[in-house]
Design a protein around this motif. Structure first.
Motif, short mmCIF file in Angstrom:
data_model
loop_
_atom_site.label_atom_id
_atom_site.label_comp_id
_atom_site.label_asym_id
_atom_site.label_seq_id
_atom_site.Cartn_x
_atom_site.Cartn_y
_atom_site.Cartn_z
N PHE A 353 40.45 30.06 39.42
CA PHE A 353 41.68 29.40 39.85
C PHE A 353 42.90 29.89 39.06
N LYS A 354 43.91 30.29 39.80
CA LYS A 354 45.17 30.72 39.18
C LYS A 354 46.04 29.52 38.89
N GLU A 355 46.08 28.57 39.85
CA GLU A 355 46.87 27.36 39.68
C GLU A 355 46.07 26.16 40.16
N ILE A 356 46.28 25.02 39.48
CA ILE A 356 45.62 23.77 39.85
C ILE A 356 46.67 22.67 39.89
N ASP A 357 46.64 21.87 40.93
CA ASP A 357 47.59 20.76 41.05
C ASP A 357 47.52 19.88 39.81
N VAL A 403 43.99 23.88 44.80
CA VAL A 403 44.01 25.03 43.89
C VAL A 403 44.54 26.27 44.59
N THR A 404 45.05 27.20 43.77
CA THR A 404 45.38 28.55 44.21
C THR A 404 44.40 29.48 43.51
N PHE A 405 43.77 30.37 44.27
CA PHE A 405 42.71 31.21 43.72
C PHE A 405 43.27 32.39 42.93
N SER A 406 42.52 32.80 41.92
CA SER A 406 42.88 33.97 41.12
C SER A 406 42.55 35.24 41.89
N GLN A 407 43.13 36.38 41.43
CA GLN A 407 42.84 37.66 42.06
C GLN A 407 41.37 38.03 41.90
N ALA A 408 40.80 37.64 40.76
CA ALA A 408 39.38 37.93 40.52
C ALA A 408 38.51 37.22 41.54
N TYR A 409 38.86 35.97 41.85
CA TYR A 409 38.09 35.21 42.83
C TYR A 409 38.25 35.82 44.22
N LEU A 410 39.49 36.16 44.59
CA LEU A 410 39.75 36.72 45.91
C LEU A 410 39.03 38.06 46.09
N LYS A 411 39.02 38.86 45.01
CA LYS A 411 38.34 40.16 45.08
C LYS A 411 36.83 39.96 45.21
N LYS A 412 36.33 39.00 44.44
CA LYS A 412 34.88 38.74 44.45
C LYS A 412 34.41 38.22 45.80
N ASN A 413 35.28 37.45 46.48
CA ASN A 413 34.88 36.82 47.73
C ASN A 413 35.49 37.46 48.97
N ALA A 414 36.14 38.63 48.76
CA ALA A 414 36.72 39.33 49.90
C ALA A 414 35.62 39.81 50.84
N PRO A 415 35.85 39.77 52.16
CA PRO A 415 34.83 40.24 53.10
C PRO A 415 34.55 41.73 52.89
N GLN A 416 33.29 42.14 52.97
CA GLN A 416 32.90 43.53 52.78
C GLN A 416 33.34 44.37 53.98
#
Length: 479
Positions: A353-357, A403-416
């Motif tokens: 998470f990059k940002e959390i409420d 929450v706003t997701f971190s770049q690491a999370y988005l990269k890890k969960n990006a569709p192949q």
């Protein structure tokens, strides 16, 4: 071959049994209890041939037994590891929910089906406020009155009378006026049937999945039912989104002025006894609520309370005897005394998470820490940059955060992304086209099958040779 088949059968059997055992382990032991299936009042067949005194005695005995059984019912939340032990109640279902987080602090048969009686009017008020204005005109039709029976709550409205929605909501929530409840449905949106459909659709949207409503007032119908959890979810939406609910509830006496057909004012009072300082059931933190009673539903009650730190919603269904207020007070005090808010942003250490409420929180007892919670990420799609994290403890909901997701999370969960095969030469060798690979696989499979056929043929040939030798030996012996 036979041994291989037996081993495969054993493997499949173990696999199936393991899945069955795992599924059984996930099933809760305390299944919901259907509260509509039991009754205290004797049926006509049971009354036949008995005197009034005998009927009264039998019903009293039934009530005493049912009351004790309700008190002895399992409290699901008490089974959570390290959870504060909540009080036993004389109702067959009860829940305490923290209003803003949705955390469930106390749970007793919260998914058991029961009749709501007049707490139905909490949902009626929600649909009315979401689809109408306080100054809208509400007209009483003959249909609003025809269904009333002796003993049903009403304020004596007559056909053709007109009042505002604001007046109608006061009559609905304070006096529990059934003819006004019908009129609200009849005059809001596209009419009564539309209103009922909205009640059910909105309930489902809020997560109230085990309810069905067929009227706006709660008068008994076997197809009109709810659960403690569902009513808490519905109340939560009204309580947190519509200040009118609190304003009306805290009005101890209200006056509807003269109407177009009635020259005199109508005066009525709040029926919820916990609002009155002079009443033995008074509770200073109560801010909103709704009473309910029918012979089949028995006492039902929705109560909202705020101690300045937490806002709690308490719902009790099918309460036996005169215990509905004492049970509610005990449950609210249990909630306020044993739980506290824990800020999510200050405690969440995940790098996903990059940002959390910063306003999001969970509600915990002293014996449970934030690290003990199980997070579940909810997103609209795998590419979404924002989402919701739900936190639970042993399957029990305790809060959520935007929450706003971190770049690491988005990269890890990006569709192949599928990489097309090319004929380019790489350091590791030549990358072949897909059809060539499939052809190679096919050739291997064919050769493998041929090899199996060859082995089988050798086996058959060997067996035949052995049989010929045996026949030759037998012939020699005969000679």
């Amino acid at each position: 071959m036979k041994k291989t088949g037996k081993l495969l059968a054993v493997f499949l059997t173990v696999f199936i049994l393991t899945g069955t055992i795992a599924e059984a382990a996930d099933t809760k032991e305390d299944a919901p209890v259907d509260m509509t299936a039991t009754g205290i009042v004797l049926t006509d067949a049971e009354r036949e041939g008995k005197t009034a005194e005998e009927i009264y005695a039998l019903e009293a005995a039934n009530e005493e037994t049912a009351t004790q059984n309700a008190y002895n019912m399992a409290i699901s939340s008490n089974g959570l590891t390290g959870w504060p032990q909540g009080p036993a109640t004389y109702g067959e279902a009860a829940i305490v929910m923290e209003a803003e987080s949705g955390a469930i602090l106390y749970a007793k048969n919260i998914d058991g089906k029961g009749y709501p009686a007049s707490i139905t009017k909490v949902l009626t008020a929600l649909i009315a406020l979401e689809n109408g204005g306080l100054n809208d005109k509400i007209t009483i039709t003959q249909s609003c009155i025809d269904f009333l029976e002796y003993g049903d709550a009403h304020i004596g409205m007559t056909t053709g009378e007109e009042i505002t929605l604001n007046d109608a909501l006061h009559a609905l929530l304070l006096a529990s006026a059934n003819e006004v409840a019908y009129a609200i449905g009849d005059n809001t949106g596209e009419g009564y049937e539309w209103f009922i459909n909205q009640m059910n659709a909105r309930a489902k949207e809020l997560g109230a999945l085990n309810s069905n409503f067929v009227n706006t007032n709660g008068l008994n119908d076997e197809n009109h039912y709810t659960t403690a959890r569902d009513m808490a979810l519905i109340t939560r939406e009204l309580y947190t989104k519509h200040e009118e609910f609190k304003t009306i509830s805290q009005t101890l006496q209200y006056t509807i002025p003269p109407t177009n057909l009635q020259p005199e004012s109508r005066i009525f009072q709040q029926k919820h006894k916990m609002f009155y300082e002079s009443n033995e059931y008074y509770y200073p933190y109560v801010t909103a609520g709704k009473t309910g009673y029918t012979e089949q539903a028995m006492n039902t009650l929705v109560t909202c309370a705020d101690d300045g730190n937490m806002k709690l919603i308490c719902v009790v269904l099918k309460t036996h005897g005169r215990n509905v207020y004492t049970d509610t007070k005990a449950l609210l005090e249990y909630g306020f005394a044993n739980f506290h808010k824990v800020n999510v942003k200050e405690n969440e250490k995940s790098k996903d998470f990059k940002e959390i409420d910063s306003n999001s929180y969970v509600v915990l007892p002293e014996s449970v820490t934030f690290a003990d919670l199980k997070p579940e990420i909810i997103t609209e799609s795998s590419q979404a940059k924002t989402g919701i994290v739900n936190y639970s403890y042993e399957g029990n909901t305790l809060g959520s955060a935007n929450v706003t997701f971190s770049q690491a999370y988005l990269k890890k969960n990006a569709p192949q992304v599928e990489v097309k095969e090319t004929k380019k030469t790489t350091e590791k060798g030549i990358s072949l086209p897909t059809w060539v690979k499939w052809l190679a696989i096919g050739v291997v499979v064919v050769f493998f099958l041929l090899f199996l056929w060859f082995c089988f043929a050798l086996y058959v040939r060997k067996k035949r040779k052995e049989q010929r030798k045996k026949r030759q030996k037998r012939r020699r012996r005969r000679r």
